[in-house]
Scaffold this motif. Structure first.
Motif, PDB file in Angstrom:
ATOM      1  N   VAL A  56     -53.751  25.354 -32.742  1.00  0.00           N
ATOM      2  CA  VAL A  56     -53.252  24.620 -31.576  1.00  0.00           C
ATOM      3  C   VAL A  56     -51.802  25.003 -31.296  1.00  0.00           C
ATOM      4  O   VAL A  56     -51.393  25.137 -30.132  1.00  0.00           O
ATOM      5  CB  VAL A  56     -53.384  23.104 -31.810  1.00  0.00           C
ATOM      6  N   SER A  57     -51.038  25.203 -32.353  1.00  0.00           N
ATOM      7  CA  SER A  57     -49.618  25.532 -32.194  1.00  0.00           C
ATOM      8  C   SER A  57     -49.404  26.894 -31.543  1.00  0.00           C
ATOM      9  O   SER A  57     -48.308  27.175 -31.030  1.00  0.00           O
ATOM     10  CB  SER A  57     -48.920  25.510 -33.558  1.00  0.00           C
ATOM     11  N   GLU A  58     -50.425  27.738 -31.538  1.00  0.00           N
ATOM     12  CA  GLU A  58     -50.308  29.060 -30.931  1.00  0.00           C
ATOM     13  C   GLU A  58     -50.286  28.997 -29.403  1.00  0.00           C
ATOM     14  O   GLU A  58     -49.828  29.942 -28.757  1.00  0.00           O
ATOM     15  CB  GLU A  58     -51.479  29.938 -31.358  1.00  0.00           C
ATOM     16  N   LEU A  59     -50.788  27.910 -28.825  1.00  0.00           N
ATOM     17  CA  LEU A  59     -50.930  27.823 -27.372  1.00  0.00           C
ATOM     18  C   LEU A  59     -49.755  27.065 -26.752  1.00  0.00           C
ATOM     19  O   LEU A  59     -49.582  25.873 -27.015  1.00  0.00           O
ATOM     20  CB  LEU A  59     -52.234  27.120 -26.999  1.00  0.00           C
ATOM     21  N   PRO A  60     -48.959  27.717 -25.926  1.00  0.00           N
ATOM     22  CA  PRO A  60     -47.837  27.010 -25.293  1.00  0.00           C
ATOM     23  C   PRO A  60     -48.289  25.987 -24.260  1.00  0.00           C
ATOM     24  O   PRO A  60     -47.516  25.088 -23.900  1.00  0.00           O
ATOM     25  CB  PRO A  60     -47.054  28.152 -24.627  1.00  0.00           C
ATOM     26  N   TRP A  62     -51.027  23.934 -24.580  1.00  0.00           N
ATOM     27  CA  TRP A  62     -52.040  23.067 -25.163  1.00  0.00           C
ATOM     28  C   TRP A  62     -52.076  21.695 -24.486  1.00  0.00           C
ATOM     29  O   TRP A  62     -53.159  21.177 -24.183  1.00  0.00           O
ATOM     30  CB  TRP A  62     -51.803  22.901 -26.669  1.00  0.00           C
ATOM     31  N   GLU A  63     -50.926  21.102 -24.246  1.00  0.00           N
ATOM     32  CA  GLU A  63     -50.901  19.781 -23.612  1.00  0.00           C
ATOM     33  C   GLU A  63     -51.433  19.844 -22.189  1.00  0.00           C
ATOM     34  O   GLU A  63     -52.088  18.911 -21.719  1.00  0.00           O
ATOM     35  CB  GLU A  63     -49.480  19.206 -23.630  1.00  0.00           C
ATOM     36  N   GLN A  64     -51.184  20.946 -21.493  1.00  0.00           N
ATOM     37  CA  GLN A  64     -51.723  21.101 -20.145  1.00  0.00           C
ATOM     38  C   GLN A  64     -53.242  21.246 -20.182  1.00  0.00           C
ATOM     39  O   GLN A  64     -53.952  20.748 -19.296  1.00  0.00           O
ATOM     40  CB  GLN A  64     -51.094  22.316 -19.451  1.00  0.00           C
ATOM     41  N   LEU A  65     -53.754  21.921 -21.207  1.00  0.00           N
ATOM     42  CA  LEU A  65     -55.202  22.036 -21.382  1.00  0.00           C
ATOM     43  C   LEU A  65     -55.824  20.660 -21.631  1.00  0.00           C
ATOM     44  O   LEU A  65     -56.894  20.341 -21.093  1.00  0.00           O
ATOM     45  CB  LEU A  65     -55.531  22.975 -22.544  1.00  0.00           C
ATOM     46  N   GLN A 273     -61.745  26.448 -24.760  1.00  0.00           N
ATOM     47  CA  GLN A 273     -60.479  26.547 -25.494  1.00  0.00           C
ATOM     48  C   GLN A 273     -60.217  25.281 -26.301  1.00  0.00           C
ATOM     49  O   GLN A 273     -59.710  25.343 -27.421  1.00  0.00           O
ATOM     50  CB  GLN A 273     -59.324  26.786 -24.516  1.00  0.00           C
ATOM     51  N   LEU A 274     -60.559  24.137 -25.730  1.00  0.00           N
ATOM     52  CA  LEU A 274     -60.290  22.864 -26.401  1.00  0.00           C
ATOM     53  C   LEU A 274     -61.202  22.625 -27.596  1.00  0.00           C
ATOM     54  O   LEU A 274     -60.743  22.197 -28.666  1.00  0.00           O
ATOM     55  CB  LEU A 274     -60.464  21.712 -25.403  1.00  0.00           C
ATOM     56  N   LEU A 275     -62.505  22.874 -27.438  1.00  0.00           N
ATOM     57  CA  LEU A 275     -63.476  22.478 -28.447  1.00  0.00           C
ATOM     58  C   LEU A 275     -63.341  23.216 -29.773  1.00  0.00           C
ATOM     59  O   LEU A 275     -63.236  22.581 -30.830  1.00  0.00           O
ATOM     60  CB  LEU A 275     -64.892  22.608 -27.889  1.00  0.00           C
ATOM     61  N   PRO A 276     -63.356  24.567 -29.804  1.00  0.00           N
ATOM     62  CA  PRO A 276     -63.293  25.225 -31.118  1.00  0.00           C
ATOM     63  C   PRO A 276     -62.003  24.953 -31.873  1.00  0.00           C
ATOM     64  O   PRO A 276     -62.018  24.802 -33.094  1.00  0.00           O
ATOM     65  CB  PRO A 276     -63.443  26.717 -30.767  1.00  0.00           C
ATOM     66  N   ARG A 277     -60.894  24.886 -31.172  1.00  0.00           N
ATOM     67  CA  ARG A 277     -59.630  24.610 -31.847  1.00  0.00           C
ATOM     68  C   ARG A 277     -59.599  23.198 -32.430  1.00  0.00           C
ATOM     69  O   ARG A 277     -59.074  22.975 -33.514  1.00  0.00           O
ATOM     70  CB  ARG A 277     -58.460  24.814 -30.880  1.00  0.00           C
ATOM     71  N   SER A 278     -60.151  22.256 -31.693  1.00  0.00           N
ATOM     72  CA  SER A 278     -60.109  20.866 -32.131  1.00  0.00           C
ATOM     73  C   SER A 278     -61.136  20.556 -33.212  1.00  0.00           C
ATOM     74  O   SER A 278     -60.935  19.655 -34.014  1.00  0.00           O
ATOM     75  CB  SER A 278     -60.352  19.933 -30.941  1.00  0.00           C
ATOM     76  N   SER A 279     -62.242  21.294 -33.229  1.00  0.00           N
ATOM     77  CA  SER A 279     -63.322  20.975 -34.160  1.00  0.00           C
ATOM     78  C   SER A 279     -63.205  21.746 -35.467  1.00  0.00           C
ATOM     79  O   SER A 279     -62.995  21.152 -36.532  1.00  0.00           O
ATOM     80  CB  SER A 279     -64.676  21.243 -33.508  1.00  0.00           C
ATOM     81  N   THR A 280     -63.321  23.068 -35.401  1.00  0.00           N
ATOM     82  CA  THR A 280     -63.340  23.883 -36.627  1.00  0.00           C
ATOM     83  C   THR A 280     -62.041  24.621 -36.877  1.00  0.00           C
ATOM     84  O   THR A 280     -61.933  25.358 -37.855  1.00  0.00           O
ATOM     85  CB  THR A 280     -64.495  24.892 -36.562  1.00  0.00           C
ATOM     86  N   GLY A 281     -61.060  24.453 -35.997  1.00  0.00           N
ATOM     87  CA  GLY A 281     -59.797  25.156 -36.171  1.00  0.00           C
ATOM     88  C   GLY A 281     -59.930  26.651 -35.928  1.00  0.00           C
ATOM     89  O   GLY A 281     -59.219  27.452 -36.534  1.00  0.00           O
TER      90      GLY A 281
END
Length: 503
Positions: A56-60, A62-65, A273-281
C-alpha cells in the motif's frame, strides 16, 4: 380487490449461517483459553498486515483509490434496482440464466435443482462466502449431492469437519502440523510419510484435487464482482483452483449477493488495485477469471447465476448501516482488529467474523435475531478497521449505531428496569447540573475506602463488574478537580483592599 406485485415487505431479513448460537462475550471467553489459536492468529495476522502495509505504501494515490472505491459503491447502492435489471439483460443476452433467491432456503433449492437436472451427484466448488452464508454444502449433502471444496484452506476446514474462521484464509486458526495431521487422518491416499513442509502439503492437496477437477461435470462458484454494462462475472483467487472449476465442467452455477455489482468495466480497474493489496498484500491478483455468458465450444455450456438477497435489502434500508454492503471481502479489517486477533472467527458465530461481521450479520438478520445483538459490542472502537478498509466503511460509527438500535429495541420490554437502565438514569441525573455532580463527588471518600491499602478497586458489583473482570480501578483522588479549583481560586481572589489599591 388488491393485486400482489411480488414486492416483499421490508425488512426481509436473511437466514442460513448468519446467526450466533451464543453471545459473543460467552464464546470469546471460551476461545481466549485456546493458547494455540492465539499463537496461530497472531503470527498469521501480523504477517498479512505487514505485507499489506508494504504494498500500500508504494502507491502515492492510495487514499484517492479508496475514495474512488467508496464513491463507486455508494453509486451502486443508490441505483441498485436499475443496475440489477441492466445486468440481467446483458447476462441473459449472452446465454446465461438468472435465478432470483429471496433467502438461503430458496437459493439452496435452486442450486440443488440445477444439479439434479444434470444427473450428477458431485460438484466441485470455488471458495465462496455466499455459499457458506446459505449453508449450501450441508444442504446438498442432505439431498445426496457431495460438494468438494477446492480452495486449499477451505479443503482443510472441510476435511477437519470444522468451520472457516476468516474471510480470506478460512483455516487461519490451523498451523501446518495440525494440517498434516488432518491430511493423514482424512485425505484418501495420503502418504503416511507426509511432512508438515508447506510445499509437500500443497502437493498432497493438488494430487487429491486433480482427480476431481478432471472428472467433475458441475461446478459451483461465488463471484467477487459483476459488471452491469456487459453481464460479466469475475472471480479473483490465488491458487488456480478457481480457474479449473470455472473452465473444465460442463455446468457452472454461481451464487452471488446482489450487492456485488459494479456499473462498468472501467470501475473494475479501481478494485483490481484495492482488493489484492488489501487482502493478500500482493500488487496484483495471481488469477483473475472473467466470463460473459456462454461461448460455444469453450468452457461451460450451461451457465447459471443465483442472485441472492438474504437480508441485503433489509441492510440497504438502514440508512446508517447500508455502507456495510460496500464490503469487497478483503478481510483487511480482521487483520488489524485486536479483538479478532485474540478470539478468532468462531467466536462471532456467523459466516462473517471480525469487525465487518459485527455489523453485517446483525444488519442481514435484524438486531434481535438470536444472539446477534451482542456482535456490535465485540469491538474496542479503536478505529483500525476503518483506517484499513479499502472502500472506507466506517465500521466504528455503524457499531455505535447498531448498539443504539439494540438498546432501543429493548425499551419497554422489561417490567423491571435493568442495571444498565438504572445506571444511565443515574448518569443523566448526575450530569444534568453542576450541583448534582458536586453532590455525587461528596462520595469520593467512600471510593477510597473501598480501594483499601493498595489503592486499587479490584471488584465491583453487578454490571460494573465487567470493568474489574480484567483490570483494576485506581482509588479516586482525595478531592475532585472541581473542589480543588474552587479552593485554589478562592484563595487567590483579590481582597477589597487590594482592589482599591489597584484602582
Amino acid at each position: 380487490m388488491t393485486t400482489f406485485l411480488g414486492m416483499p415487505a421490508l425488512p426481509a431479513f436473511g437466514s442460513g449461517n448468519l446467526f450466533a448460537g451464543e453471545s459473543f462475550p460467552k464464546a470469546a471467553h471460551r476461545e481466549l483459553g485456546n493458547a494455540q489459536l492465539r499463537a496461530n492468529l497472531g503470527h498469521a495476522t501480523h504477517t498479512i498486515r505487514d505485507k499489506r502495509q508494504a504494498v500500500v505504501s508504494e502507491l502515492p494515490d492510495w487514499e484517492q483509490l479508496r475514495d474512488a472505491g467508496s464513491a463507486i459503491k455508494e453509486s451502486v447502492m443508490a441505483r441498485l434496482p436499475d443496475l440489477l435489471e441492466e445486468f440481467e439483460k446483458n447476462f441473459t443476452a449472452r446465454g446465461g440464466v438468472i435465478h432470483w433467491a429471496r433467502d438461503a432456503r430458496e437459493a439452496n433449492e435452486i442450486v440443488a435443482g440445477l444439479v439434479r437436472e444434470t444427473g450428477e451427484t458431485e460438484v466441485v466448488k470455488v471458495k465462496s462466502m455466499a455459499t457458506q452464508e446459505i449453508g449450501l454444502n450441508e444442504y446438498l449433502e442432505e439431498q445426496g449431492i457431495q460438494a468438494f471444496e477446492t480452495d486449499l484452506a477451505e479443503l482443510i476446514v472441510q476435511l477437519d469437519h470444522d468451520k472457516p474462521s476468516h474471510i480470506l484464509v478460512p483455516a487461519i486458526h490451523k498451523n501446518r502440523t495440525e494440517i498434516r495431521d488432518i491430511f493423514l487422518r482424512e485425505m484418501p491416499g495420503a502418504d503416511p510419510a507426509l511432512t508438515n513442509d508447506p510445499p509437500v502439503l500443497a502437493m498432497a492437496a493438488r494430487e487429491h484435487l486433480r482427480r476431481k477437477f478432471l472428472t467433475a461435470k458441475v461446478a459451483v462458484s461465488g463471484a467477487n464482482f459483476a459488471l452491469a454494462d456487459s453481464g460479466t462475472l469475475a472471480v479473483v483467487e490465488s491458487e488456480g483452483n478457481g480457474r479449473m472449476c470455472l473452465t473444465l465442467p460442463e455446468t457452472l452455477i454461481t451464487v452471488m449477493g446482489i450487492e456485488k455489482l459494479l456499473p462498468t468495466w472501467q470501475d473494475l480497474e479501481v478494485f483490481m488495485q484495492l482488493l489484492p493489496r488489501s487482502s493478500t498484500g500482493e500488487r496484483m491478483n495471481p488469477y483473475t477469471s472473467l466470463w460473459t455468458g456462454v461461448t460455444e465450444g469453450d468452457g461451460p455450456q450451461n451457465v447459471h447465476l443465483v442472485l441472492l438477497d438474504n437480508g441485503r435489502t433489509a441492510a440497504l434500508a438502514d440508512e446508517m448501516g447500508r455502507s456495510a454492503l460496500h464490503c469487497i471481502r478483503c478481510s483487511a479489517c480482521m487483520n488489524v482488529c485486536p479483538v479478532y486477533e485474540r478470539t478468532g472467527g468462531h467466536a462471532y458465530g456467523s459466516t462473517y467474523p471480525g469487525p465487518i461481521g459485527a455489523i453485517l450479520s446483525p444488519l442481514l438478520t435484524g438486531i434481535q435475531a438470536e444472539e446477534n445483538n451482542s456482535l456490535p459490542y465485540a469491538s474496542s472502537l479503536c478505529g483500525a478497521c476503518y483506517d484499513a478498509c479499502p472502500v472506507k466503511i466506517n465500521i466504528p460509527d455503524i457499531l455505535v449505531h447498531l448498539r443504539s438500535v439494540d438498546v432501543d429495541s429493548k425499551r419497554g420490554t422489561r417490567k423491571v428496569p435493568s442495571q444498565m437502565d438504572v445506571g444511565m438514569k443515574a448518569a443523566s441525573w448526575a450530569l444534568s447540573s453542576g450541583k448534582h455532580l458536586g453532590l455525587l463527588e461528596k462520595g469520593l471518600p467512600l471510593g477510597r475506602l473501598a480501594a483499601g491499602r493498595d489503592k486499587k478497586i479490584k471488584k465491583l458489583p453487578g454490571i460494573a463488574g465487567g470493568w474489574t473482570q480484567s483490570r483494576d480501578i485506581p482509588a479516586p483522588p482525595a478531592q475532585s478537580f472541581r473542589d480543588w479549583w474552587a479552593k485554589e481560586h478562592k484563595s487567590a481572589a483579590p481582597s477589597r483592599d487590594d482592589k482599591e489599591t489597584q484602582q
